[in-house]
Design an enzyme around this catalytic site. Structure first.
Site, PDB file in Angstrom:
ATOM      1  N   SER A   1       0.851  -1.184   0.000  1.00 23.41           N
ATOM      2  CA  SER A   1       0.000   0.000   0.000  1.00 23.41           C
ATOM      3  C   SER A   1       0.885   1.231   0.000  1.00 23.41           C
ATOM      4  CB  SER A   1      -0.907   0.009   1.235  1.00 23.41           C
ATOM      5  OG  SER A   1      -1.763   1.135   1.230  1.00 23.41           O
TER       6      SER A   1
ATOM      7  N   HIS B   1       2.332  12.141  -1.182  1.00 19.24           N
ATOM      8  CA  HIS B   1       1.857  13.519  -1.058  1.00 19.24           C
ATOM      9  C   HIS B   1       2.964  14.465  -1.538  1.00 19.24           C
ATOM     10  CE1 HIS B   1      -1.784  12.553   1.202  1.00 19.24           C
ATOM     11  NE2 HIS B   1      -1.070  11.806   2.026  1.00 19.24           N
TER      12      HIS B   1
ATOM     13  N   HIS C   1      -2.459   7.225  -4.709  1.00 18.10           N
ATOM     14  CA  HIS C   1      -2.607   6.099  -3.788  1.00 18.10           C
ATOM     15  C   HIS C   1      -2.731   4.829  -4.615  1.00 18.10           C
ATOM     16  CE1 HIS C   1      -5.607   3.232  -1.989  1.00 18.10           C
ATOM     17  NE2 HIS C   1      -4.671   3.211  -1.057  1.00 18.10           N
TER      18      HIS C   1
ATOM     19  N   ASN D   1      -2.774   0.262  -4.068  1.00 16.03           N
ATOM     20  CA  ASN D   1      -2.797  -0.854  -3.128  1.00 16.03           C
ATOM     21  C   ASN D   1      -3.066  -2.140  -3.905  1.00 16.03           C
ATOM     22  OD1 ASN D   1      -4.979  -2.633  -1.401  1.00 16.03           O
ATOM     23  ND2 ASN D   1      -3.268  -1.937  -0.154  1.00 16.03           N
ATOM     24  N   VAL D   2      -2.306  -3.170  -3.618  1.00 18.17           N
ATOM     25  CA  VAL D   2      -2.616  -4.515  -4.109  1.00 18.17           C
ATOM     26  C   VAL D   2      -2.470  -5.463  -2.928  1.00 18.17           C
ATOM     27  CG1 VAL D   2      -2.128  -4.241  -6.557  1.00 18.17           C
ATOM     28  CG2 VAL D   2      -0.242  -4.678  -5.006  1.00 18.17           C
ATOM     29  N   ARG D   3      -3.406  -6.379  -2.792  1.00 20.69           N
ATOM     30  CA  ARG D   3      -3.430  -7.193  -1.578  1.00 20.69           C
ATOM     31  C   ARG D   3      -4.027  -8.573  -1.867  1.00 20.69           C
ATOM     32  NH1 ARG D   3      -7.124  -3.149  -1.537  1.00 20.69           N
ATOM     33  NH2 ARG D   3      -9.328  -3.743  -1.393  1.00 20.69           N
TER      34      ARG D   3
ATOM     35  N   HIS E   1      -6.533   7.476 -16.452  1.00 22.43           N
ATOM     36  CA  HIS E   1      -7.567   6.485 -16.736  1.00 22.43           C
ATOM     37  C   HIS E   1      -7.231   5.634 -17.955  1.00 22.43           C
ATOM     38  CE1 HIS E   1     -10.768   7.142 -13.766  1.00 22.43           C
ATOM     39  NE2 HIS E   1     -10.263   8.365 -13.679  1.00 22.43           N
TER      40      HIS E   1
ATOM     41  N   HIS F   1     -20.537  12.066   3.844  1.00 25.76           N
ATOM     42  CA  HIS F   1     -20.958  13.218   4.635  1.00 25.76           C
ATOM     43  C   HIS F   1     -20.722  14.535   3.896  1.00 25.76           C
ATOM     44  CE1 HIS F   1     -16.706  12.684   5.433  1.00 25.76           C
ATOM     45  NE2 HIS F   1     -16.625  13.895   5.946  1.00 25.76           N
TER      46      HIS F   1
ATOM     47  N   GLY G   1      -4.990  -5.339  14.939  1.00 23.44           N
ATOM     48  CA  GLY G   1      -3.796  -5.135  15.744  1.00 23.44           C
ATOM     49  C   GLY G   1      -2.578  -4.822  14.915  1.00 23.44           C
TER      50      GLY G   1
END
Length: 305
Positions: free
Chosen positions: A93, A97, A107, A109-111, A146, A176, A259
Site C-alpha cells: 500500500s 503527497h 494512492h 494498493n494490491v493485496r 484512466h 458526509h 492489531g
C-alpha cells in the site's frame, strides 16, 4: 496454498522495491528510510517512508504480511461465513503527497487474503487498485491516468475497466460531504472470479501500471510555480483525504482492528492539513473548478482512443 502465498509475497516485495526506486529517482533528493517490524500476533512488514524531498513532501510504500486465528470485523462483516477462520493478509500500500499543489496525491494498493479452516477448502481473494487526488487538476492528466488503468485491465475483458472504475468512484466517496475524494481510477475487492493464476496476473498488471500512470503526470507538473494561496488550498483539500481515511477506508479499519502497526497504517495521512469553517472557493476560480468540473465521477475516456 503455501506455494501460492509465497509467489504473491515474492511479487509484492519486488513491487515495493521497484516503486521505491522509481520514486527516489524522480525526486532526486530524498531517500526512503526502511523500518522492518514484527506483529506480536503474527507476521510483520517493511514500512518505507520518504519526505522533505525535492518532490515528495511525505510518502510511504508499505509491505505487510500478517496472519492470525480469526479475521477482524472489518474483513468478515460483509462475508460472515468467514468468521472464525484463520487468515493471512499480504499487501503493498502506498500514498505519495507531493509538495507542489499542481502535482496530485496518488494512492495504490494490491493485496491478497486467504482464510482457512481445518477440513475445508481455503477461501481466497485479491483486492486493490489505484486512484488520483488532484488539487489543481488537468484534463490531460485525468485522461492519461484512466487510459493507463483501462489498458492494464484490457487483457482481462472489455467490461473490467468500466466496472472497477465505477467501483472506485463509489468507494472513494465522502458520504458526509457528498463529493468524491479525487478523480478515481480502479478499485476492486473479493476478486476470485477467475482461477488463481488469472487473478494473480491481473493483480500484477495493476501493480505494475501504477508507475506508468503516475510518473508522466509528476514529470509534467513538478516544475509548475505555486504560491502560498495554492498551498493553503492544497492543505484544505487534504482535509478531505484525512476524513476519508479515518472514517471510511476499509484498509485503515482492517489494520487497526487486526492489531496492525499504527504508525504504518496512519502513514497515509498528509503532513500538513487545515480545516476552515464552511470555507468555499471564489466562484469561477481554479479552486472552484476542481469540485465543479473534475470531482464529478466523469467518464474521462469518452471519445478517447
Amino acid at each position: 496454498m503455501t506455494d501460492r502465498i509465497a509467489a504473491v509475497k515474492t511479487y509484492l516485495l519486488d513491487l515495493q522495491d521497484r516503486i521505491c526506486a522509481a520514486l527516489e529517482a524522480e525526486d532526486g533528493k530524498a531517500r526512503f528510510a526502511e523500518d522492518a517490524w514484527e506483529r506480536p500476533a503474527g507476521g510483520g512488514g517493511r514500512t518505507r517512508v520518504i519526505g522533505d524531498g525535492a518532490l515528495i513532501e511525505k510518502g510511504g510504500v508499505n509491505f505487510s504480511h500478517v496472519f492470525g486465528d480469526s479475521l477482524p470485523p472489518s474483513a468478515s462483516a460483509h462475508r460472515p461465513e468467514l468468521a472464525g477462520r484463520g487468515f493471512q493478509a499480504l499487501g503493498v500500500s502506498l500514498v505519495i503527497h507531493p509538495e507542489n499543489p499542481h502535482v496530485p496525491t496518488s494512492h495504490a494498493n494490491v493485496r491478497f487474503f486467504c482464510a482457512e479452516k481445518a477440513g475445508e477448502e481455503p477461501v481466497w481473494w485479491f483486492g486493490g487498485g489505484f486512484d488520483l487526488t488532484p488539487y489543481y487538476a488537468s484534463e490531460e492528466d485525468c485522461v492519461h491516468w484512466h487510459r493507463v488503468a483501462r489498458d492494464a485491465c484490457a487483457p482481462f475483458g472489455a467490461d473490467v475497466y468500466p466496472r472497477y472504475k465505477e467501483w472506485c468512484d463509489r468507494y472513494f466517496h465522502l458520504k458526509h460531504r457528498n463529493e468524491p475524494r479525487g478523480i478515481g481510477g480502479l478499485f476492486f475487492d473479493d476478486l476470485n472470479q477467475w482461477d488463481f493464476d488469472t487473478c494473480f496476473a491481473f493483480i500484477r498488471a495493476i501493480g505494475d501500471a501504477y508507475i506508468d500512470a503516475y510518473l508522466p503526470i509528476v514529470q509534467r507538473r513538478k516544475h509548475t510555480p505555486f504560491d502560498e494561496r495554492q498551498r493553503e488550498f492544497q492543505a484544505y483539500r487534504r482535509g478531505r483525504y484525512v476524513e476519508f481515511n479515518l472514517v471510511f477506508d476499509r484498509g485503515t479499519l482492517f489494520g487497526l482492528q487486526s492489531g496492525g502497526r499504527t504508525e504504518s497504517i496512519l502513514m497515509s495521512l498528509p503532513p500538513q492539513v487545515r480545516w476552515g469553517y464552511d470555507w468555499k472557493p471564489e466562484p469561477g476560480s481554479e479552486e472552484a473548478r476542481l469540485t465543479e468540473y473534475f470531482l464529478t465521477d466523469r467518464d474521462w475516456l469518452a471519445g478517447q482512443p
